[in-house]
Design a protein around this motif. Structure first.
Motif, mmCIF file in Angstrom:
data_model
loop_
_atom_site.group_PDB
_atom_site.id
_atom_site.type_symbol
_atom_site.label_atom_id
_atom_site.label_comp_id
_atom_site.label_asym_id
_atom_site.label_seq_id
_atom_site.Cartn_x
_atom_site.Cartn_y
_atom_site.Cartn_z
ATOM 1 N N MET A 1 0.952 -1.307 -0.003
ATOM 2 C CA MET A 1 -0.028 0.072 -0.241
ATOM 3 C C MET A 1 0.903 0.948 -0.023
ATOM 4 S SD MET A 1 -2.959 -0.971 0.060
ATOM 5 C CE MET A 1 -3.425 -3.011 0.380
ATOM 6 N N THR A 2 0.675 2.276 -0.013
ATOM 7 C CA THR A 2 1.219 3.502 -0.672
ATOM 8 C C THR A 2 0.173 4.689 -0.433
ATOM 9 O OG1 THR A 2 0.423 4.355 -2.867
ATOM 10 C CG2 THR A 2 2.776 2.659 -2.593
ATOM 11 N N ALA A 3 0.729 5.287 0.091
ATOM 12 C CA ALA A 3 0.189 7.464 0.122
ATOM 13 C C ALA A 3 -0.624 7.143 -0.611
ATOM 14 C CB ALA A 3 0.726 7.966 0.597
ATOM 15 N N ALA A 4 -0.950 6.913 -2.131
ATOM 16 C CA ALA A 4 -1.131 7.436 -3.626
ATOM 17 C C ALA A 4 -2.917 6.572 -3.420
ATOM 18 C CB ALA A 4 -0.406 7.545 -4.207
ATOM 19 N N PRO A 8 -2.057 5.845 4.627
ATOM 20 C CA PRO A 8 -0.528 5.626 5.367
ATOM 21 C C PRO A 8 0.215 4.898 4.694
ATOM 22 C CG PRO A 8 -1.724 5.260 7.268
ATOM 23 C CD PRO A 8 -3.183 4.661 6.256
ATOM 24 N N VAL A 9 1.699 5.046 4.780
ATOM 25 C CA VAL A 9 2.593 4.120 4.664
ATOM 26 C C VAL A 9 2.874 3.540 5.754
ATOM 27 C CG1 VAL A 9 4.721 4.084 3.008
ATOM 28 C CG2 VAL A 9 3.011 5.208 2.560
ATOM 29 N N GLU A 10 3.501 2.398 5.818
ATOM 30 C CA GLU A 10 3.680 1.999 6.784
ATOM 31 C C GLU A 10 5.675 2.255 7.241
ATOM 32 O OE1 GLU A 10 2.235 1.746 9.179
ATOM 33 O OE2 GLU A 10 0.842 1.149 8.952
ATOM 34 N N PRO A 11 5.868 2.581 8.540
ATOM 35 C CA PRO A 11 7.791 2.729 8.178
ATOM 36 C C PRO A 11 8.319 1.393 7.934
ATOM 37 C CG PRO A 11 6.812 3.631 10.027
ATOM 38 C CD PRO A 11 5.803 2.694 9.972
ATOM 39 N N ASP A 12 7.730 -0.042 7.965
ATOM 40 C CA ASP A 12 8.834 -1.388 7.461
ATOM 41 C C ASP A 12 7.753 -1.352 6.079
ATOM 42 O OD1 ASP A 12 5.985 -1.573 8.387
ATOM 43 O OD2 ASP A 12 6.849 -3.400 9.532
ATOM 44 N N ASP A 13 7.023 -0.686 5.189
ATOM 45 C CA ASP A 13 6.542 -0.967 3.702
ATOM 46 C C ASP A 13 7.919 -1.468 3.011
ATOM 47 O OD1 ASP A 13 5.722 -0.795 1.454
ATOM 48 O OD2 ASP A 13 4.484 0.028 2.062
ATOM 49 N N PRO A 14 8.428 -2.408 2.417
ATOM 50 C CA PRO A 14 8.968 -2.371 1.407
ATOM 51 C C PRO A 14 9.430 -1.125 0.565
ATOM 52 C CG PRO A 14 8.279 -3.956 1.531
ATOM 53 C CD PRO A 14 7.133 -3.100 2.414
ATOM 54 N N ARG A 54 16.943 2.203 4.360
ATOM 55 C CA ARG A 54 16.317 3.095 4.815
ATOM 56 C C ARG A 54 16.830 4.528 5.544
ATOM 57 N NH1 ARG A 54 13.129 -1.774 7.955
ATOM 58 N NH2 ARG A 54 12.164 -2.436 6.999
ATOM 59 N N VAL A 55 16.390 5.072 4.226
ATOM 60 C CA VAL A 55 16.403 6.739 4.858
ATOM 61 C C VAL A 55 16.038 7.626 6.328
ATOM 62 C CG1 VAL A 55 16.907 9.264 3.662
ATOM 63 C CG2 VAL A 55 17.059 6.912 1.954
ATOM 64 N N LEU A 56 16.684 7.076 7.032
ATOM 65 C CA LEU A 56 16.346 8.231 8.268
ATOM 66 C C LEU A 56 15.786 9.186 8.261
ATOM 67 C CD1 LEU A 56 18.268 6.435 11.089
ATOM 68 C CD2 LEU A 56 16.280 5.723 9.504
ATOM 69 N N PRO A 63 9.825 8.053 10.884
ATOM 70 C CA PRO A 63 10.716 7.772 9.842
ATOM 71 C C PRO A 63 10.279 8.491 8.197
ATOM 72 C CG PRO A 63 8.513 6.472 10.352
ATOM 73 C CD PRO A 63 8.828 7.578 11.598
ATOM 74 N N ALA A 64 10.703 8.369 7.963
ATOM 75 C CA ALA A 64 10.540 8.972 5.881
ATOM 76 C C ALA A 64 9.291 8.451 5.996
ATOM 77 C CB ALA A 64 11.715 8.380 5.325
ATOM 78 N N SER A 65 8.428 7.516 6.219
ATOM 79 C CA SER A 65 7.239 7.139 6.727
ATOM 80 C C SER A 65 6.083 8.211 6.268
ATOM 81 C CB SER A 65 6.846 5.922 5.831
ATOM 82 O OG SER A 65 6.934 5.559 7.487
ATOM 83 N N THR A 66 6.779 9.004 7.883
ATOM 84 C CA THR A 66 5.578 10.263 7.601
ATOM 85 C C THR A 66 6.064 11.498 7.294
ATOM 86 O OG1 THR A 66 6.492 9.636 10.005
ATOM 87 C CG2 THR A 66 5.609 11.363 9.980
ATOM 88 N N VAL A 67 6.686 11.142 6.410
ATOM 89 C CA VAL A 67 6.908 12.399 5.861
ATOM 90 C C VAL A 67 5.924 12.165 4.295
ATOM 91 C CG1 VAL A 67 8.680 13.849 3.781
ATOM 92 C CG2 VAL A 67 9.752 13.193 6.169
#
Length: 87
Positions: A1-4, A8-14, A54-56, A63-67
């Protein structure tokens, strides 16, 4: 799943392993620009390092997923007449 997808994108999403540091830095810049329209400021947000692929992000303890999730919300709520960001 993606924000699109509206979820929400989870921090551990591949998906998060596919983002490079320059791409995340660009997303942070877009987030800062779009957020400014709503009075949301993150002047110290920046990329930090890459750990386990993963980019911090220095964005509090987020995490970057929050961005990505915040950016999706701001894009969704932007007025159509606003057009693209003023970059």
């Amino acid at each position: 799943m993606t924000a699109a997808d509206g979820l929400p994108v989870e921090p551990d999403d591949p998906l998060m392993r596919t983002y490079t540091e320059p791409e995340v830095a660009y997303l942070i810049a877009e987030l800062q620009e779009r957020g400014r329209r709503f009075g949301l400021l993150w002047p110290s947000a920046t990329t930090d390092s890459v750990v386990d692929g993963r980019v911090l992000v220095r964005f509090g303890n987020a995490p970057a997923s929050t961005v990505l999730n915040l950016l999706a919300l701001l894009r969704e709520h932007a007025k159509p007449e606003d057009g693209p960001c003023d970059s």
